[in-house]
Design an enzyme around this catalytic site. Structure first.
Site: not given
Length: 470
Positions: A28-29
């Site tokens: 993810c980020a």
């Protein structure tokens, strides 16, 4: 740099039991998310000692290693290049099917759908903020202009920048939902576009009383769904499952023609006459409940949201709040939720900063100081998992700081022009009005300052570190 990242990837793979222990890898980020066959093979201490790792934990079937924004993408590329099996979000979701509660899985799915949409909504918020800034009489006065001097065509151009994403939001949501649930994303896009087709009464015009819905059978209102979330979300889920069901039953020779035809025909009929009317009401109910919390008197909403938001971040399901923020922006053009969560984020950065400046451990300084800076850019996972939660008290002091900053923001009804960016980058969402920008700065200073002072005085010393780290 690539050689360094490749070495880090090798060390990570070795510390989690080797390639044979990896089912799939995604990210993810900020986090590398790894599905493992046997979590008992994880050498936690070895993982955390790897360069650039800011924390690691096992949650809901995934071993999550925090690297921070930007870095995680490069490490992920090297891990995949070394032969680890790549996985889409939906595939990882299926792998984790038997792990974590139903609520956790449902909330993760919300994140899987909304996270890819966030960048365009961030851009839209920045466009709104910039338009607000350059159309302020005070700013125009610096150039000897007034709002009446702004060319109409220029304002029209800014409307293209600020209105497009929300006008076609159902298309974005339907696309992402089809993608997550295994359907054809292009069918999702077309289904979403059908929901906002110009031949339907515009939802904004109906809401303002300038247009009337089309009435079918005398009692079913049909309108466009510009800016709506739940109708497109539910239609996307049902549509993706319908498409998969049809593909198993339509003869292969006719699949290319019949499957998309039947999927779109059935789904737009269901969306306009059943799903849309029902879930528009549900959406209105959710928004009403959200507003009840945000409108609590005496700054109580800020105390609650600012103080508890980062607790939700620990679970990894905080992306559920994207739904609320999208609806707030769609209905009111402004988002009070952003200021409240910003306070919680800035406070965790302040707590990590206090730890980094107070400790005499070079290793902890090297972890805490960059983690605090990451939090000031809006990413708190490194600060939370790498520092604050590890020593417990800094995390609690961060929650108190978040409540203090959120309380201030709620008292002054501080609102953003967009979503998804906070603390330093988030200031761009408040430049639409100079008083709002000043209040935003004060909110962050209060949150950060309270957390920093409390952590420095009561939340951390090297004796605490020694007692926990040994």
């Amino acid at each position: 740099m690539s050689d360094e990242n490749r070495q880090i990837a090798k060390e990570i793979i070795e510390a989690i039991g080797g390639q044979d222990n990896i089912s799939s890898v995604a990210h993810c980020a900020t986090r590398l998310r790894i599905m493992l066959k046997d979590k008992e093979k994880i050498d936690q201490e070895k993982v955390e000692s790897v360069d650039k790792v800011k924390g690691a934990f096992y949650n809901s079937g995934q071993f999550q290693i925090i690297f921070g924004t930007g870095t995680v993408n490069r490490i992920y590329e090297q891990v995949i290049d070394l032969g680890a099996p790549e996985s889409s979000t939906s595939e990882q979701k299926n792998e984790a099917k038997q792990q974590g509660t139903k609520i956790q899985r449902m909330l993760r799915t919300f994140g899987d759908i909304f996270v890819p949409i966030i960048p365009v909504l961030v851009a839209t918020g920045l466009f709104m903020g910039l338009r607000g800034l350059i159309t302020q009489p005070e700013v125009l006065g610096l150039f000897g202009m007034t709002p009446e001097d702004i060319p109409a065509n220029f304002l029209l151009f800014t409307e293209v920048l600020t209105d497009t994403a929300f006008a076609f939001l159902p298309a974005l949501i339907a696309w992402s939902t089809f993608r997550v649930f295994g359907g054809s994303p292009v069918i999702g896009i077309v289904l979403g576009l059908m929901l906002v087709n110009p031949v339907l009464p515009n939802a904004y015009a109906v809401g303002s009383g300038d247009a009337d819905p089309l009435m079918f059978l005398g009692f079913i209102p049909v309108v466009g769904y510009q800016g709506s979330v739940l109708p497109a979300f539910i239609a996307g889920i049902v549509g993706a499952k319908l498409e998969k069901w049809l593909r198993q039953r339509v003869p292969e020779a006719l699949d290319l023609i019949l499957t998309p035809f039947l999927t779109l025909l059935i789904m737009i009929t269901a969306a306009l006459f059943v799903i849309g009317p029902i879930f528009s009401l549900v959406e209105s109910g959710i928004m009403a409940g959200t507003l009840v919390v945000l409108e609590l008197p005496l700054g109580l909403s800020g105390l609650i949201v600012g103080g508890l938001h980062q607790v939700i971040v620990i679970t990894g399901v905080h992306h559920i709040f994207n739904l609320f923020e999208i609806q707030l922006l769609n209905q009111y053009d402004l988002n009070p939720f952003n200021a409240l969560i910003t306070a919680g984020i800035a406070a965790q950065g302040g707590a990590a900063l206090a730890v980094g400046l107070k400790t005499k451990s070079k290793k902890l300084k090297a972890l805490a100081l960059p983690s605090s800076f990451s939090a000031f850019l809006g990413i708190t996972e490194p600060a939370i998992f790498g520092v604050n939660l590890r020593y417990i008290k800094p995390f609690i002091m961060g929650l108190i700081g978040g409540a203090a900053g959120g309380f201030f923001a709620a008292l002054f009804n501080l609102q953003a022009s967009g979503m998804a960016i906070t603390v330093i980058p988030g200031s761009l969402l408040y430049i639409y009005e100079l008083p709002s920008l000043l209040l935003y700065v004060i909110t962050n200073v209060i949150a950060l300052g309270v957390a920093f002072i409390l952590t420095w005085m009561f939340g951390f010393n090297d004796k605490i570190k020694e007692s926990i780290d040994g």
